[in-house]
Design a protein around this motif. Structure first.
Motif, mmCIF file in Angstrom:
data_model
loop_
_atom_site.group_PDB
_atom_site.id
_atom_site.type_symbol
_atom_site.label_atom_id
_atom_site.label_comp_id
_atom_site.label_asym_id
_atom_site.label_seq_id
_atom_site.Cartn_x
_atom_site.Cartn_y
_atom_site.Cartn_z
ATOM 1 N N VAL A 144 55.413 91.402 77.093
ATOM 2 C CA VAL A 144 54.491 90.787 76.129
ATOM 3 C C VAL A 144 54.488 89.272 76.270
ATOM 4 N N LEU A 145 55.647 88.672 76.400
ATOM 5 C CA LEU A 145 55.702 87.208 76.445
ATOM 6 C C LEU A 145 55.135 86.634 77.739
ATOM 7 N N ARG A 146 55.049 87.442 78.769
ATOM 8 C CA ARG A 146 54.354 86.987 79.983
ATOM 9 C C ARG A 146 52.852 86.854 79.748
ATOM 10 N N LEU A 147 52.363 87.389 78.642
ATOM 11 C CA LEU A 147 50.954 87.259 78.271
ATOM 12 C C LEU A 147 50.733 86.153 77.234
ATOM 13 N N GLN A 148 51.794 85.467 76.808
ATOM 14 C CA GLN A 148 51.610 84.386 75.835
ATOM 15 C C GLN A 148 50.934 83.195 76.490
ATOM 16 N N GLN A 149 49.978 82.623 75.760
ATOM 17 C CA GLN A 149 49.203 81.492 76.258
ATOM 18 C C GLN A 149 49.831 80.172 75.789
ATOM 19 N N PRO A 150 49.462 79.049 76.421
ATOM 20 C CA PRO A 150 50.061 77.756 76.041
ATOM 21 C C PRO A 150 49.906 77.415 74.568
ATOM 22 N N GLY A 151 48.844 77.930 73.932
ATOM 23 C CA GLY A 151 48.648 77.664 72.509
ATOM 24 C C GLY A 151 49.450 78.560 71.598
ATOM 25 N N GLY A 152 50.242 79.467 72.159
ATOM 26 C CA GLY A 152 51.091 80.337 71.348
ATOM 27 C C GLY A 152 50.558 81.743 71.173
ATOM 28 N N GLN A 153 49.230 81.901 71.221
ATOM 29 C CA GLN A 153 48.633 83.214 71.027
ATOM 30 C C GLN A 153 48.992 84.156 72.184
ATOM 31 N N ILE A 154 48.914 85.468 71.922
ATOM 32 C CA ILE A 154 49.294 86.468 72.910
ATOM 33 C C ILE A 154 48.039 87.094 73.522
ATOM 34 N N GLY A 155 47.926 87.028 74.840
ATOM 35 C CA GLY A 155 46.800 87.668 75.521
ATOM 36 C C GLY A 155 46.758 89.151 75.207
ATOM 37 N N TRP A 156 45.543 89.675 75.187
ATOM 38 C CA TRP A 156 45.319 91.031 74.695
ATOM 39 C C TRP A 156 46.025 92.096 75.523
ATOM 40 N N TRP A 197 62.741 83.697 73.199
ATOM 41 C CA TRP A 197 62.026 84.503 72.220
ATOM 42 C C TRP A 197 61.856 83.739 70.918
ATOM 43 N N GLU A 198 62.879 82.987 70.530
ATOM 44 C CA GLU A 198 62.785 82.206 69.293
ATOM 45 C C GLU A 198 61.670 81.161 69.387
ATOM 46 N N LEU A 199 61.593 80.500 70.519
ATOM 47 C CA LEU A 199 60.544 79.511 70.726
ATOM 48 C C LEU A 199 59.175 80.167 70.734
ATOM 49 N N ALA A 200 59.047 81.298 71.421
ATOM 50 C CA ALA A 200 57.773 82.009 71.506
ATOM 51 C C ALA A 200 57.316 82.471 70.132
ATOM 52 N N THR A 201 58.241 82.935 69.311
ATOM 53 C CA THR A 201 57.897 83.408 67.969
ATOM 54 C C THR A 201 57.383 82.263 67.108
ATOM 55 N N GLY A 202 58.037 81.107 67.189
ATOM 56 C CA GLY A 202 57.577 79.954 66.427
ATOM 57 C C GLY A 202 56.206 79.472 66.860
ATOM 58 N N LEU A 203 55.975 79.446 68.168
ATOM 59 C CA LEU A 203 54.665 79.043 68.679
ATOM 60 C C LEU A 203 53.569 79.989 68.222
ATOM 61 N N LEU A 204 53.873 81.289 68.268
ATOM 62 C CA LEU A 204 52.886 82.288 67.853
ATOM 63 C C LEU A 204 52.587 82.160 66.366
ATOM 64 N N ALA A 205 53.608 81.992 65.539
ATOM 65 C CA ALA A 205 53.388 81.854 64.099
ATOM 66 C C ALA A 205 52.498 80.652 63.790
ATOM 67 N N HIS A 206 52.740 79.547 64.483
ATOM 68 C CA HIS A 206 51.919 78.361 64.240
ATOM 69 C C HIS A 206 50.466 78.599 64.629
ATOM 70 N N ALA A 207 50.245 79.275 65.745
ATOM 71 C CA ALA A 207 48.875 79.562 66.168
ATOM 72 C C ALA A 207 48.158 80.415 65.132
ATOM 73 N N ILE A 208 48.844 81.422 64.605
ATOM 74 C CA ILE A 208 48.233 82.306 63.614
ATOM 75 C C ILE A 208 47.900 81.538 62.339
ATOM 76 N N ARG A 209 48.804 80.656 61.911
ATOM 77 C CA ARG A 209 48.608 79.937 60.652
ATOM 78 C C ARG A 209 47.557 78.843 60.739
ATOM 79 N N ARG A 210 47.525 78.149 61.883
ATOM 80 C CA ARG A 210 46.776 76.896 61.926
ATOM 81 C C ARG A 210 45.635 76.853 62.936
ATOM 82 N N HIS A 211 45.534 77.821 63.819
ATOM 83 C CA HIS A 211 44.556 77.707 64.901
ATOM 84 C C HIS A 211 43.714 78.972 65.094
ATOM 85 N N PRO A 212 42.830 79.262 64.148
ATOM 86 C CA PRO A 212 41.972 80.439 64.303
ATOM 87 C C PRO A 212 41.092 80.364 65.545
#
Length: 360
Positions: A144-156, A197-212
């Motif tokens: 899954v994390l190999r699909l994470q994008q620079p903005g934190g979101q996870i590729g489909w 994983w901790e870094l990836a989780t934080g990046l993803l949370a920020h993308a969800i909260r702040r970057h629709p």
């Protein structure tokens, strides 16, 4: 043929006045169990396909009902049939591992094993199980994390040929967020820190909260409305504001939650998930009300119709799925205080990852 153990003493937590009696709980659990294959696979219903996410959802419901042997068999099925890259295919005919019908590999489908495995451990305290499933969870998270994008979101997903689809879905990424937190809980329990994983989780949370803008626009779908709350990324005042903003658009009083606008179609799965999100926010009364409304979807066999087209007064599609029944039992379990279920959905006891804020 696999012999499943039968749990006891757990179903009383699934009884909710006006929603489920003890007899009804027993019928619904039996309906899910009847769909499970001897090898542990749980398709939508016998003769239909299995997808890994809904397979885990149904297994979690079995654990909430005390059917730990059946739930474990479902997770063993995943461990046996994981692809070399850590994934599973998006669909298998009737749960037959050698008959994939969709060879795409969707990120949120793959990640969800971490939620189920941690839920099973919390329900059973079985350290041997957790140890044996750790390689499966680890490989899934890495995929899954190999699909994470620079903005934190996870590729489909990855296509059949391995091509990554980098467009991200808000619902899928929100589900992945919950899964990553459960994976971190497993790693923490095993005393095997995973800083990436901790870094990836934080990046993803920020993308969800702040970057629709980093996600495809699926705002017509109710899942994109409540899943950031259900997945634990949006909390507190922001969660309440989000739910209130979409309430009149998606909720049909007396019937349930629309799946997609503007269709006059309420669905059991989305309704139960919204109930779970409301419980997460501390609004148990509204959660119970939603579950009461959707009892019109209950069939005589204890299972639940997928949805209802209210303009036509018609059940549609004419199918009763294990995951719809599973989502109802999990919502009931959370409202009833089942410890494992409240832990994986409540979030207070899950690691949050390393908080990131590119907008500070």
């Amino acid at each position: 043929m696999t012999t499943f153990s039968r749990g006891s003493g757990r179903t009383e937590r699934l009884v909710l006045p006006g929603v489920l009696t003890a007899e009804q709980v027993t019928g619904t659990v039996a309906g899910i169990a009847a769909a499970q294959r001897a090898d542990g696979a749980i398709p939508w219903f016998r003769g239909h396909h299995l997808d890994p996410w809904d397979h885990v959802e149904a297994a979690m419901a079995l654990d909430a009902a005390g059917e730990h042997g059946r739930a474990e068999a479902a997770y063993r099925w995943l461990a046996r049939h994981q692809n070399p890259d850590g994934s599973w295919y998006a669909a298998y005919a009737d749960g037959a591992a050698d008959e994939p019908t969709d060879r795409g590999r969707e990120s949120n489908f793959v990640a969800y094993v971490a939620v189920g495995v941690w839920h099973h451990y919390l329900a059973t305290g079985d350290d041997a199980f957790l140890d044996s499933m750790w390689p499966t969870v680890y490989a899934a998270v890495e995929f899954v994390l190999r699909l994470q994008q620079p903005g934190g979101q996870i590729g489909w997903k990855r296509e059949e040929d391995g091509t990554p689809v980098t467009d991200a879905l808000l619902t899928g990424s929100s589900s992945v967020h919950q899964a990553l937190r459960c994976a971190l809980a497993i790693a923490e329990h095993r005393e095997e820190p995973q800083p990436d994983w901790e870094l990836a989780t934080g990046l993803l949370a920020h993308a969800i909260r702040r970057h629709p803008e980093r996600f495809l626009d699926k705002s017509r779908y109710s899942m994109d409305w409540y899943y950031p709350v259900l997945g634990g990324a949006v909390t507190g005042v922001a969660a309440k504001e989000r739910i209130e903003e979409g309430w009149e658009r998606f909720v049909v009083p007396g019937l349930g939650v629309r799946c997609v606008l503007p269709n006059p179609w309420v669905t059991g799965g989305e309704s139960c998930e919204l109930a779970l999100a409301l419980w997460v926010m501390g609004e148990s009364d509204r959660a119970v009300q939603i579950l009461q409304w959707i009892q019109h979807l209950r069939a005589e066999d204890g299972m639940y119709w997928t949805g209802y087209v209210y303009d036509d007064d018609a059940v549609w599609p004419e199918e009763r799925t294990t995951w719809t029944a599973g989502s109802l039992l999990l919502a009931a379990a959370a409202l009833g205080g089942d410890e494992a279920t409240t832990a994986v959905f409540g979030g207070e006891r899950l690691p949050a990852g390393l908080e990131q804020d590119c907008c500070a």
